[in-house]
Design an enzyme around this catalytic site. Structure first.
Site: not given
Length: 470
Positions: A112-114
């Site tokens: 999700f950090k993308d």
């Protein structure tokens, strides 16, 4: 829109200044002077937008010192099908009646950090080019922040990344994603210790203002407000997907968020404070349940490294939540003097007690729960048996904690943390078979790795930065 420090020692700054600063000079975290508000009319108008244009509409409320056309170009450059694996950026994946996954893990590093980090990579390059300067990014990772930051910053002009990770504490896939990068501007530093030790070093180096200024130190951890702002966007996106066609145009949605460092769920708190109809923010922890304990008791008691468990959801093996300070700032009425006094008490005593504020937790929508290794295995098996979907261990924590809080007529969206291939050993334990492996990642663990193992002290890291800084 200007930004202040949670501890009151920073004059109001424009967005691009706090973007490059990371930690505020007084040791606090940057927060907007006021939370921008959205109207029901704006929410309805945003329903038909692409993800990139939704991101522009939300982010322009926080970013007022970049020309609007440039900001729109940055969001469109970031949120493209070529980067996020398809025309539908952040799909909704139904699991069972009333529960769905918000698919945040379709980016380059499968986590999700993308969603925020890809925007930061383009944003940093844009701002540095405008200012004619360079930046040395110092970060800490428990697994996913590091690879997301490195893939976003690799090859970017004027940027070097120094990423600290806990030696031996990440999955083989996570290590391979980071350590196999050979770009000259990427520096992987494996620290003897746990994530919190890495995070403490980042704060210590950033707290040395002379060194920070001399070597132009910046941050990509969620202490950087730009990360939070970019993550706010997918709460608005999830809401519009889950309420499409609803009779009530302002129908409520709940979100369940696996949480270690509090940044992901803080973005939900910000979205709710802006006026997004969020019913509940369900905070899910693993065995390292410092945050769950706070929302259950009102007592915040960070653990020492020796008390931080090594678990099968390792990205949440965190006992000192950096972003928690921003929520406490709101809880205390955005009073920096009270906040600073509380953090002084924390430093002196190792804990503080805000149990008198427990009624306000519900007013902010927060509920919480914890999940164990056995819970993760059981949830992975159950979801796979019922739907055929394989979820990663952190997402399993979110699903497990979410289920008791599902309410009729209120969609529950579990924020997907990562694709299961990043934690295949746990998937094999749960299902007796390896996790599905996306194309392009078949032999990543066999690639040559470039990493330096170092002692966990700030001076060692300063020396390395001084030698390799751009």
């Amino acid at each position: 829109m200007k930004y202040l420090s949670t501890r009151g020692g920073m004059a109001p700054q424009p967005f691009t200044d706090v973007l490059l600063e990371g930690l505020a000079p007084d040791g606090g975290l940057a927060v907007p002077e006021a939370i921008p508000q959205v109207t029901p009319e704006q929410l309805q108008a945003w329903r038909s937008l692409s993800y990139a244009d939704l991101a522009y509409e939300v982010l322009k409320l926080f970013i007022t010192d970049i020309p609007e056309q440039d900001l729109r170009e940055l969001t469109r450059k970031t949120y493209r099908p070529e980067v996020f694996g398809g025309e539908v950026i952040v799909p909704l994946k139904p699991l069972k009646q009333g529960v769905a996954l918000l698919g945040l893990s379709e980016g380059p590093t499968l986590a999700f950090k993308d969603m925020a980090m890809q925007f930061l990579g383009n944003l940093f390059e844009y701002v540095l080019a405008r200012r004619g300067t360079t930046l040395n990014i110092l970060g800490a990772t428990s697994g996913d922040t590091g690879s997301a930051a490195e893939y976003a910053m690799r090859g970017k002009k004027g940027v070097a990344v120094f990423m600290l990770s806990p030696a031996g504490r990440m999955s083989a896939f996570q290590r391979a994603q980071m350590y196999s990068l050979q770009d000259a501007n990427i520096h992987n530093l494996a620290v003897h210790g746990v994530f919190d030790d890495c995070q403490d070093i980042v704060k210590a180096v950033s707290g040395d203002l002379a060194f920070k200024t001399a070597h132009r130190i910046g941050a990509v951890n969620s202490i950087n407000w730009a990360r939070i702002a970019a993550q706010v966007v997918y709460y608005f996106h999830g809401w519009r997907l889950a309420t499409e066609g609803a009779a009530d145009p302002m129908a409520q949605v709940s979100f369940a968020v696996p949480s270690g460092n509090f940044g992901n769920i803080l973005a939900g708190h910000v979205a709710r404070s802006m006026g997004l109809p969020i019913r509940r923010l369900v905070l899910a922890t693993n065995e390292n349940n410092v945050l769950e304990e706070f929302f259950r008791t009102g007592i915040y008691r960070p653990r020492a490294s020796s008390e931080t468990y090594e678990t099968s959801s390792p990205s949440m093996d965190i006992s000192k939540a950096s972003n928690f300070e921003r929520f406490v700032y709101d809880l205390l009425g955005r009073d920096p003097a009270r906040l600073k006094a509380l953090w002084d008490e924390l430093a002196a005593q190792g804990s503080f007690d805000l149990s008198a504020y427990r009624p306000q937790f519900a007013q902010y929508g927060f509920v919480s729960g914890t999940s164990t290794h056995a819970d993760r295995l059981a949830t992975i098996r159950q979801v796979h048996a019922e739907t055929g979907v394989v979820i990663d261990p952190h997402t399993a924590d979110g699903v497990k904690v979410a289920l008791p809080f599902v309410e009729p007529g209120v969609p529950m969206l579990v924020l997907e943390t990562a694709l299961p291939v990043k934690f295949s050993a746990t998937i094999e334990e749960a299902l007796g078979q390896p996790a599905p492996r996306p194309a392009g990642f078949e032999n990543i663990e066999q690639l040559p790795q470039r990493v330096q193992t170092v002692n966990g002290d700030a001076q060692t890291i300063k020396d390395l930065i001084a030698a390799e800084a751009v």
